[in-house]
Design a protein around this motif. Structure first.
Motif, PDB file in Angstrom:
ATOM      1  N   THR A 140       8.509  -1.317   5.631  1.00 58.20           N
ATOM      2  CA  THR A 140       8.204  -0.154   4.811  1.00 58.20           C
ATOM      3  C   THR A 140       9.401   0.233   3.953  1.00 58.20           C
ATOM      4  O   THR A 140      10.542   0.202   4.412  1.00 58.20           O
ATOM      5  CB  THR A 140       7.796   1.042   5.683  1.00 58.20           C
ATOM      6  N   TYR A 152       4.132   3.522  -8.185  1.00 59.75           N
ATOM      7  CA  TYR A 152       3.822   2.196  -7.685  1.00 59.75           C
ATOM      8  C   TYR A 152       5.029   1.589  -6.989  1.00 59.75           C
ATOM      9  O   TYR A 152       6.153   1.721  -7.470  1.00 59.75           O
ATOM     10  CB  TYR A 152       3.440   1.254  -8.828  1.00 59.75           C
ATOM     11  N   LEU A 193       7.362   9.329  -0.451  1.00 60.63           N
ATOM     12  CA  LEU A 193       6.407   8.256  -0.612  1.00 60.63           C
ATOM     13  C   LEU A 193       6.753   7.100   0.312  1.00 60.63           C
ATOM     14  O   LEU A 193       7.927   6.826   0.567  1.00 60.63           O
ATOM     15  CB  LEU A 193       6.383   7.755  -2.055  1.00 60.63           C
ATOM     16  N   SER A 194       5.728   6.424   0.795  1.00 64.72           N
ATOM     17  CA  SER A 194       5.906   5.246   1.626  1.00 64.72           C
ATOM     18  C   SER A 194       5.158   4.077   1.019  1.00 64.72           C
ATOM     19  O   SER A 194       4.134   4.253   0.367  1.00 64.72           O
ATOM     20  CB  SER A 194       5.385   5.488   3.044  1.00 64.72           C
ATOM     21  N   CYS A 195       5.674   2.892   1.241  1.00 61.75           N
ATOM     22  CA  CYS A 195       5.019   1.669   0.805  1.00 61.75           C
ATOM     23  C   CYS A 195       5.058   0.688   1.959  1.00 61.75           C
ATOM     24  O   CYS A 195       6.137   0.217   2.344  1.00 61.75           O
ATOM     25  CB  CYS A 195       5.713   1.094  -0.426  1.00 61.75           C
ATOM     26  N   THR A 208       0.073   5.688  -6.015  1.00 62.74           N
ATOM     27  CA  THR A 208      -0.250   6.968  -5.409  1.00 62.74           C
ATOM     28  C   THR A 208       0.115   8.074  -6.393  1.00 62.74           C
ATOM     29  O   THR A 208       1.171   8.037  -7.024  1.00 62.74           O
ATOM     30  CB  THR A 208       0.476   7.144  -4.054  1.00 62.74           C
ATOM     31  N   VAL A 222       0.845  -1.189   0.000  1.00 62.41           N
ATOM     32  CA  VAL A 222       0.000   0.000   0.000  1.00 62.41           C
ATOM     33  C   VAL A 222       0.879   1.235   0.000  1.00 62.41           C
ATOM     34  O   VAL A 222       1.634   1.467   0.948  1.00 62.41           O
ATOM     35  CB  VAL A 222      -0.941   0.033   1.212  1.00 62.41           C
ATOM     36  N   GLU A 223       0.768   2.037  -1.068  1.00 66.56           N
ATOM     37  CA  GLU A 223       1.533   3.269  -1.180  1.00 66.56           C
ATOM     38  C   GLU A 223       0.788   4.432  -0.533  1.00 66.56           C
ATOM     39  O   GLU A 223      -0.447   4.455  -0.490  1.00 66.56           O
ATOM     40  CB  GLU A 223       1.801   3.622  -2.646  1.00 66.56           C
ATOM     41  N   SER A 224       1.545   5.421  -0.077  1.00 68.34           N
ATOM     42  CA  SER A 224       0.977   6.650   0.442  1.00 68.34           C
ATOM     43  C   SER A 224       1.998   7.766   0.292  1.00 68.34           C
ATOM     44  O   SER A 224       3.165   7.519   0.014  1.00 68.34           O
ATOM     45  CB  SER A 224       0.557   6.496   1.904  1.00 68.34           C
ATOM     46  N   GLY A 225       1.552   9.001   0.483  1.00 70.05           N
ATOM     47  CA  GLY A 225       2.446  10.143   0.470  1.00 70.05           C
ATOM     48  C   GLY A 225       2.394  10.995  -0.772  1.00 70.05           C
ATOM     49  O   GLY A 225       3.063  12.034  -0.835  1.00 70.05           O
ATOM     50  N   GLY A 248       0.762  13.542  -3.711  1.00 69.39           N
ATOM     51  CA  GLY A 248       0.034  14.791  -3.607  1.00 69.39           C
ATOM     52  C   GLY A 248       0.479  15.776  -4.647  1.00 69.39           C
ATOM     53  O   GLY A 248       1.155  15.425  -5.613  1.00 69.39           O
ATOM     54  N   TYR A 278      10.689   3.478   1.331  1.00 72.40           N
ATOM     55  CA  TYR A 278      10.440   4.894   1.112  1.00 72.40           C
ATOM     56  C   TYR A 278      11.070   5.363  -0.192  1.00 72.40           C
ATOM     57  O   TYR A 278      12.058   4.794  -0.666  1.00 72.40           O
ATOM     58  CB  TYR A 278      11.022   5.731   2.249  1.00 72.40           C
TER      59      TYR A 278
END
Length: 123
Positions: free
Chosen positions: A78, A95, A20-22, A117, A5-8, A10, A80
């Motif tokens: 995680t 991705y 970005l984090s995964c 993301t 799951v990616e995030s960060g 914008g 990054y």
């Protein structure tokens, strides 16, 4: 099975930064090589960076070398991607992906993928 799951992502102005984090679950994270890819509208998915299972080896696409840094924290499962000096050309869906061997640069070599993301860099 492995879930990523990616995030960060914008919206950021050119010259700015994002991290970005995964987050990984469902497997033994330390056994996996991790990679980042990106895909811009109308373009093929391209390799960005990869990191070995122990974090001692990294590989970067020429287009991001010197601006992006990949790292991993196995205790947190995680990986990054620190992105500095962002350019409008960096706009894409990013991705993360994992595989159990090598340090590959091709998407077909990766077995597990996150959903992506969005990163948008304005000029």
């Amino acid at each position: 099975q492995v879930q990523l799951v990616e995030s960060g992502g914008g919206l950021v102005q050119a010259g700015g930064s994002l991290r970005l984090s995964c987050a990984a679950s469902g497997g033994t994270f330390s056994n996996y090589v991790m990679g980042w890819f990106r895909q811009a509208p109308g373009k093929e998915r391209e390799f960005v960076a990869a990191i070995s299972w122990g974090g001692g080896n990294t590989y970067y696409a020429d287009s991001v070398k010197g601006r992006f840094t990949i790292s991993r924290d196995n205790a947190k499962n995680t990986v990054y991607l620190q992105m500095n000096s962002l350019k409008p050309e960096d706009t894409a869906v990013y991705y993360c992906a994992s595989t159990t061997r090598g340090l590959p640069r091709v998407a077909l070599a990766y077995e597990y993928w996150g959903q992506g993301t969005q990163v948008t860099v304005s000029s």
